[in-house]
Design an enzyme around this catalytic site. Structure first.
Site, PDB file in Angstrom:
ATOM      1  N   HIS A   1     -38.608  -1.362 -18.982  1.00  0.00           N
ATOM      2  CA  HIS A   1     -39.631  -0.518 -18.347  1.00  0.00           C
ATOM      3  C   HIS A   1     -39.154  -0.039 -16.972  1.00  0.00           C
ATOM      4  O   HIS A   1     -39.151   1.168 -16.687  1.00  0.00           O
ATOM      5  CB  HIS A   1     -40.927  -1.323 -18.211  1.00  0.00           C
ATOM      6  CG  HIS A   1     -42.050  -0.583 -17.561  1.00  0.00           C
ATOM      7  ND1 HIS A   1     -43.081  -0.028 -18.274  1.00  0.00           N
ATOM      8  CD2 HIS A   1     -42.310  -0.289 -16.255  1.00  0.00           C
ATOM      9  CE1 HIS A   1     -43.925   0.576 -17.430  1.00  0.00           C
ATOM     10  NE2 HIS A   1     -43.473   0.423 -16.200  1.00  0.00           N
ATOM     11  N   GLU A   2     -38.753  -0.992 -16.129  1.00  0.00           N
ATOM     12  CA  GLU A   2     -38.324  -0.608 -14.776  1.00  0.00           C
ATOM     13  C   GLU A   2     -37.055   0.237 -14.822  1.00  0.00           C
ATOM     14  O   GLU A   2     -36.872   1.146 -14.009  1.00  0.00           O
ATOM     15  CB  GLU A   2     -38.125  -1.849 -13.902  1.00  0.00           C
ATOM     16  CG  GLU A   2     -39.388  -2.675 -13.668  1.00  0.00           C
ATOM     17  CD  GLU A   2     -40.583  -1.850 -13.193  1.00  0.00           C
ATOM     18  OE1 GLU A   2     -40.387  -0.814 -12.525  1.00  0.00           O
ATOM     19  OE2 GLU A   2     -41.729  -2.236 -13.519  1.00  0.00           O
TER      20      GLU A   2
ATOM     21  N   HIS B   1     -35.315   7.891 -14.441  1.00  0.00           N
ATOM     22  CA  HIS B   1     -36.053   9.058 -13.937  1.00  0.00           C
ATOM     23  C   HIS B   1     -35.551   9.414 -12.532  1.00  0.00           C
ATOM     24  O   HIS B   1     -35.434  10.591 -12.172  1.00  0.00           O
ATOM     25  CB  HIS B   1     -37.543   8.715 -13.910  1.00  0.00           C
ATOM     26  CG  HIS B   1     -38.454   9.888 -13.988  1.00  0.00           C
ATOM     27  ND1 HIS B   1     -39.820   9.751 -13.990  1.00  0.00           N
ATOM     28  CD2 HIS B   1     -38.232  11.229 -14.064  1.00  0.00           C
ATOM     29  CE1 HIS B   1     -40.382  10.951 -14.063  1.00  0.00           C
ATOM     30  NE2 HIS B   1     -39.441  11.858 -14.102  1.00  0.00           N
TER      31      HIS B   1
ATOM     32  N   HIS C   1     -37.939   3.829 -15.343  1.00  0.00           N
ATOM     33  CA  HIS C   1     -38.252   4.475 -14.053  1.00  0.00           C
ATOM     34  C   HIS C   1     -36.962   4.814 -13.310  1.00  0.00           C
ATOM     35  O   HIS C   1     -36.827   5.888 -12.717  1.00  0.00           O
ATOM     36  CB  HIS C   1     -39.067   3.527 -13.164  1.00  0.00           C
ATOM     37  CG  HIS C   1     -40.522   3.435 -13.500  1.00  0.00           C
ATOM     38  ND1 HIS C   1     -41.321   4.539 -13.680  1.00  0.00           N
ATOM     39  CD2 HIS C   1     -41.333   2.353 -13.670  1.00  0.00           C
ATOM     40  CE1 HIS C   1     -42.564   4.147 -13.942  1.00  0.00           C
ATOM     41  NE2 HIS C   1     -42.594   2.827 -13.944  1.00  0.00           N
TER      42      HIS C   1
END
Length: 673
Positions: A464-465, A471, A468
């Site tokens: 998940h991290e 991104h 990010h």
């Protein structure tokens, strides 16, 4: 005193920076940024996109760098000195941001450019920046009369100080609680790794026995596996009462003050509520949309959650004669039931998830999808010896990003996991300036006999991290104000949540899920069980998440001034979603850092919102192969690299070819067939 933060630096010069450097550097950064703004305002040329909007977006580069180093340390490696500086610096920064937002002469120039936008032949990115800049002024009081501007300044100053205090109290509460156990019978049921970690923690503090704390890697195994129900209760009560003790670390009054001030601020700016103000700049747009979105999923999830709860109650009664299931029983009996139904538990899985293997796995997946290469380096400064640093390049060897990763809990680090950045990507003076990105987590530490072995939940957190982080790393825009994760809050979770899907796929798991001792790839039967159990208790999990979203909206979508008691308000809101009996000693809001410290106010729903996007996006991958480079290229081109340069739905449709449908999420969650 030579201040390393004021010299030109690329990677953050952590080893040279002393706490005493921060405040002078922040003050200096503010002073330079003010001069840059003054230059724009005093420019006698006709206001244009380049001399006003563009110039403003490039303002304050030094200040951004200094504050990113400072506030990241305040989250990941804080101490009393840093916290004191934060209390002093936050009002100054709030004041500065208001100096800009309320500068009428500057706003008039922006307005002149905005009024001629149709004749300017701007690119989509330039149009977006102009729109964003104009709105940030009009929405933040540039048109207010002077006395209201003054009031706004006071509110913002107070809010910045209060949210800092809120976070400090939660961290202090987390660090304060320790449960030292000296009888071996008290740790019955705990996995060997958790026992060893508790022993090591006690030894580190010069104590005999096993030490359990409120840090997640200590709290979660105990609440999930410890057979001693009374000790689980003691731990759960402490965890649920952070900021709720009517003492100097109490957050009840702070919560009431924060929501009142946010409401006053919104009204001052012409909005009926804080949520109305916030959501104007989100995909959801209005509180009504958020409520109907949450309630639509609630209608589907609640019957499933009630069935699951009833199943859990019967199971606990049959197994241990428990008449009334309590909150401190949920994780324990869920785990036991999961083991019974699927013959699967974290202890069977953990040997296959050695931290280093999972890191290499996520790197390999990023390489297969997006053509990235990661090389661990020891040539740049770190703020703590545990931090890992990487050089990220593309397949041609071009520099893409610096990447920092910080994985284990420490006393100076807040709980949870997050991605952040030390340097934004932008194009300036014909140069593509590449970003410096970081992820911070709180995973199980290695012990004397075992490396860091992750629970499956920690594996998905890392992915998940890292989503990010991608991104941020793959950002490829012109302006820093639109780069990387500078997107609508309910769109920002798409890259992070979509990447979690790879954790459930055989092709991906075979890359990194290898036994830490034998090197054996995770057996197919365990992969099947991971997939089968993915929707286990999904109704209850969904209900819990919806309850947080509804609590957030209850604080922010109305006038909160009639709310006098935080706990009573919560009980009323949770009535619709609670399955367990209420625990009078506990309160969620007083430690709800996401909304009172972390920027998610009126935005907690966005996790669920982004799940709709991510389930729909991953279905596209599944239809074409999870390592399909054509789809990955489209995702990189239209989502990851574009930041906030266009409307998120426009970007999503360009990637997917259609608007997202909630069916994919409901199907994945097992809530519809």
């Amino acid at each position: 005193m030579k201040n390393p933060l004021l010299s030109s630096f690329d990677a953050a010069p952590f080893s040279e920076v002393k706490s005493a450097h921060f405040l002078p550097a922040i003050k200096n950064g503010i002073s330079i940024a003010k001069k840059e703004v003054d230059t724009i305002v005093s420019n006698t040329e006709k206001p244009s996109f380049s001399n006003t909007i563009e110039a403003l977006d490039y303002c304050g580069e030094l200040l951004d760098r200094v504050t990113s180093v400072f506030f990241n340390l305040n989250s990941a490696e804080t101490n009393e000195e840093i916290q004191k500086i934060a209390q002093e610096a936050s009002p100054l920064l709030s004041e500065f941001s208001n100096d800009i937002a309320l500068n009428l002469d500057l706003f008039k120039k922006i307005e002149i450019v905005y009024q001629q936008k149709d004749a300017l032949q701007l690119t989509p990115e330039q149009s977006r920046l102009l729109e964003k800049r104009y709105k940030s002024f009009s929405r933040n009081g540039a048109n207010l009369p002077d006395e209201k501007k003054e009031k706004l300044r006071e509110i913002d100053k107070e809010l910045s100080t209060m949210s800092l205090k809120f976070g400090e109290n939660v961290l202090a509460e987390t660090n304060k609680f320790e449960m030292l156990l000296t009888n071996e019978s008290d740790i019955a049921g705990l996995p060997e790794g958790a026992k060893e970690a508790a022993k090591a923690m006690a030894e580190a503090k010069g104590k005999d026995g096993w030490l359990v704390t409120l840090d997640y890697p200590s709290y979660i195994p105990f609440i999930t596996y410890a057979d001693n129900r009374e000790l689980r209760k003691k731990l759960a009560l402490a965890f649920g009462a952070k900021g709720f003790h009517n003492d100097e670390l109490d957050n009840q009054e702070i919560v009431l003050q924060i929501v009142k001030l946010r409401h006053q601020r919104a009204q001052l700016l012409g909005y009926s509520s804080h949520a109305k103000y916030v959501l104007e700049e989100r995909m959801a747009e209005t509180p009504d949309t958020v409520f109907s979105f949450l309630n639509e999923i609630l209608d589907k999830a609640k019957p499933a959650a009630e069935r699951e709860f009833s199943q859990l109650e019967s199971f606990a009664k049959d197994l241990d004669g428990i008449d009334q299931l309590q909150k401190w029983d949920g994780a324990y009996y869920s785990e036991k039931l999961k083991q019974k139904l699927f013959d699967l538990d974290d202890e069977k899985l953990k040997p296959y998830f050695k931290l280093e293997n999972v890191i290499n796995g996520v790197f390999t997946i990023a390489s297969k999808l997006f053509g990235l290469q990661f090389e661990e380096i020891n040539t740049i400064d770190k703020y703590h010896e545990e931090v890992k640093t990487y050089n990220v390049t593309d397949l041609e060897g071009n520099f893409i990003s610096l990447f920092y990763a910080d994985f284990h809990p420490r006393p100076g680090k807040r709980n949870g996991a997050w991605m952040t950045s030390y340097k934004s990507q932008m194009r300036k003076n014909n140069k593509n300036i590449r970003p410096h990105v970081s992820i911070v987590c709180n995973f199980t530490k290695p012990t004397p006999s075992k490396p860091s072995l992750l629970t499956f939940n920690e594996v998905t957190t890392l992915f998940h991290e890292f989503g990010h982080a991608l991104h941020g790393m793959l950002a490829n825009t012109t302006y820093p104000g639109l780069s990387g994760t500078s997107v609508y809050w309910d769109f920002v979770e798409l890259p992070s949540q979509v990447l979690e899907n790879w954790c459930y796929e055989k092709e991906a798991l075979e890359i990194f899920a290898k036994h830490y001792e034998t090197g054996e790839v995770i057996p197919m039967e365990l992969i099947e069980k991971i997939k089968e159990s993915a929707t286990f208790m999904e109704g209850m999990t969904t209900l819990r998440q919806l309850s947080f979203g509804l609590l957030d909206m209850s604080w922010h979508a109305q006038d909160p001034s009639a709310i006098k008691n935080v706990k009573e308000h919560e009980k009323k809101i949770f009535a619709e979603t609670s399955l367990y009996p209420n625990v009078e000693q506990n309160c969620m809001s007083t430690a709800f850092s996401h909304i009172f410290q972390g920027g998610y106010s009126s935005g907690y729903y966005s996790y669920k919102w982004a799940e709709v996007l991510d389930a729909d996006a991953f279905e596209y991958f599944k239809e074409n192969g999870i390592f399909n480079t054509e789809i990955a290229d489209k995702f990189k081109e239209h989502v990851l690299s574009k930041g906030g340069t266009e409307n998120p739905m426009t970007l999503y449709k360009r990637f997917r070819g259609q608007e997202p449908k909630p069916e994919a999420l409901l199907k994945r969650a097992g809530l519809i067939k």
